[in-house]
Design a protein around this motif. Sequence first.
Motif, PDB file in Angstrom:
ATOM      1  N   TRP A 139       0.809  -1.218   0.000  1.00 13.45           N
ATOM      2  CA  TRP A 139       0.000   0.000   0.000  1.00 13.45           C
ATOM      3  C   TRP A 139       0.837   1.259   0.000  1.00 13.45           C
ATOM      4  CZ3 TRP A 139       0.240   3.885   3.537  1.00 13.45           C
ATOM      5  CH2 TRP A 139       0.742   3.602   4.815  1.00 13.45           C
ATOM      6  N   HIS A 169      -4.468  -1.890   4.323  1.00 10.74           N
ATOM      7  CA  HIS A 169      -5.153  -1.174   3.255  1.00 10.74           C
ATOM      8  C   HIS A 169      -4.595   0.210   2.980  1.00 10.74           C
ATOM      9  CE1 HIS A 169      -8.711  -3.619   5.048  1.00 10.74           C
ATOM     10  NE2 HIS A 169      -7.960  -4.382   4.282  1.00 10.74           N
ATOM     11  N   SER A 171      -5.513   3.097   4.524  1.00  6.15           N
ATOM     12  CA  SER A 171      -6.749   3.884   4.413  1.00  6.15           C
ATOM     13  C   SER A 171      -6.638   5.209   5.160  1.00  6.15           C
ATOM     14  CB  SER A 171      -7.930   3.082   4.962  1.00  6.15           C
ATOM     15  OG  SER A 171      -8.193   1.961   4.138  1.00  6.15           O
ATOM     16  N   TYR A 194     -12.832   3.154  -0.558  1.00  7.38           N
ATOM     17  CA  TYR A 194     -12.941   1.869   0.140  1.00  7.38           C
ATOM     18  C   TYR A 194     -13.571   2.136   1.491  1.00  7.38           C
ATOM     19  CZ  TYR A 194     -11.519  -2.480   2.476  1.00  7.38           C
ATOM     20  OH  TYR A 194     -11.516  -3.672   3.170  1.00  7.38           O
ATOM     21  N   SER A 199      -8.143   4.505  -0.096  1.00  7.68           N
ATOM     22  CA  SER A 199      -7.279   3.350   0.151  1.00  7.68           C
ATOM     23  C   SER A 199      -6.132   3.362  -0.848  1.00  7.68           C
ATOM     24  CB  SER A 199      -8.054   2.039   0.019  1.00  7.68           C
ATOM     25  OG  SER A 199      -7.162   0.930  -0.004  1.00  7.68           O
TER      26      SER A 199
END
Length: 485
Positions: A139, A169, A171, A194, A199
């Motif tokens: 990520w 993720h 996020s 997301y 995300s």
Amino acid sequence: MKKILHVCAEFYPLLKTGGLADVTGALPKAQIKLGDQVRVLIPGFPAIKAGIKNTNIVKNVDTYAGHVTLLFGYFEDIGVYIIDAPHLYDRPGSPYHDANQNDYSDNYLRFALLGWIASELACGLDYFWQPDLLHCHDWHAGLTCAYLNLKQSSHHAKSVFTIHNLAYHGSFNRYHLSQIQIPESYFNVNGLEYHGQISYLKAGLFYADHITAVSPTYAKEITTPELGNGFEGLLKTRSEQRRLSGILNGIDDEVWNPTSDSLIAARYSKRKLDIKKTDKYELQREFNLDVESNGPLFCVISRLTEQKGLDLILSLLPEILDRGGQFILLGSGDNKLQQAFSEFVNNPQYSNKIAVYFGYNEELSHRIIAGADVFMMPSRFEPCGLTQLYALKYGTLPLVRRTGGLADTVIDSTDENLDKKISTGFSFIDCNEDGLRYAVNRAFQLWQTQQVWRSLQRRAMSQQFSWQDSARKYQQLYYAISRKL
């Protein structure tokens, strides 16, 4: 010959919190040997700047994240771009969180910048070198793919996004979009959105030209609701488009090799397995374990999380120790798990049978792998796993749950597999106490017949998980992407 830029947040041996660093440290070396031009882009964390001292300034850049100096230097044969931004990266400890395990509040900015600089390099930020392909890892580098999509008219580069662990993720709150110069139109189900947040992982999954997972089995598992983490629909679609594949990680033979490892007590090979007893003896002495014990020495080297199935190990520890086994743990993470293992160490009933080391210690991990008899990794899910590959190389039989990369690399010692002479360790299917007990019982059973145990060790040590093989598969993928798009 391709010009490849790896975009990542860790790089072995300079900065490592897990297997990601092993990959980004080893894969570029293997690709260079195949003739490709390969470089790495990484934030200027203190360990990176300390390890690569002789750098030149590529360019000074004013960005939405403040002033940045892009540096370039070499670590061994690998060219490394360093994003020198002390106000973002000059912090002690982990690249991701503070000493109290709290994520840095500006992580959205720190790793957006990584992706933005990567996309600028694709557009010619370094006048002398421009990548054909950006290989983005996890990520932290996911936003690279979104920026490339935004700037698609300004470059010819393609992108590969590798999932090392779909559970993370990256996020962040939607209101950061303007701060990282991503249009609001990118915030939708066919974009970065997301569960109401941005995300960075999804940016990689949606915008990359091709996605890879770090094992073939994991590439299939993540298209299911059980292990898809809410991304299974997108991943299934990409799989059907033939834009998702699994390429197994390898091991660096120069780092993990019992015949040449300078970090272990005694070097050995599959033809000189008797010497491994010296490593076990020295490990027992180091941790004050009973050196007269005739039972198997089990070990765990892991982040302490439920993902790794450590709660299952805790439930079976009394049985393992009562049957004459010994146990060593190296790792850190969840405080409740640390406390639970500490209680076993402090129990007089298990004196000289169990030892733990909380923290990360690369040298100690080599000594444990070399000295132990069984390596335990009963993960609930495991994208690839590298430590079980190291264990195979050292004749320390892996005991694993049959999932992800563990299913691709360890063959269970069933009677049928023993007869076929293909067994390399112990595995189980059901993620529960009984499943793990089956594998532990099998290990104790075969330990009683040392001739069979030795044959298993030799077969394990004969397995080939070379980075050269993995690099060739990536090379084939890169060329396929270039032809397809």
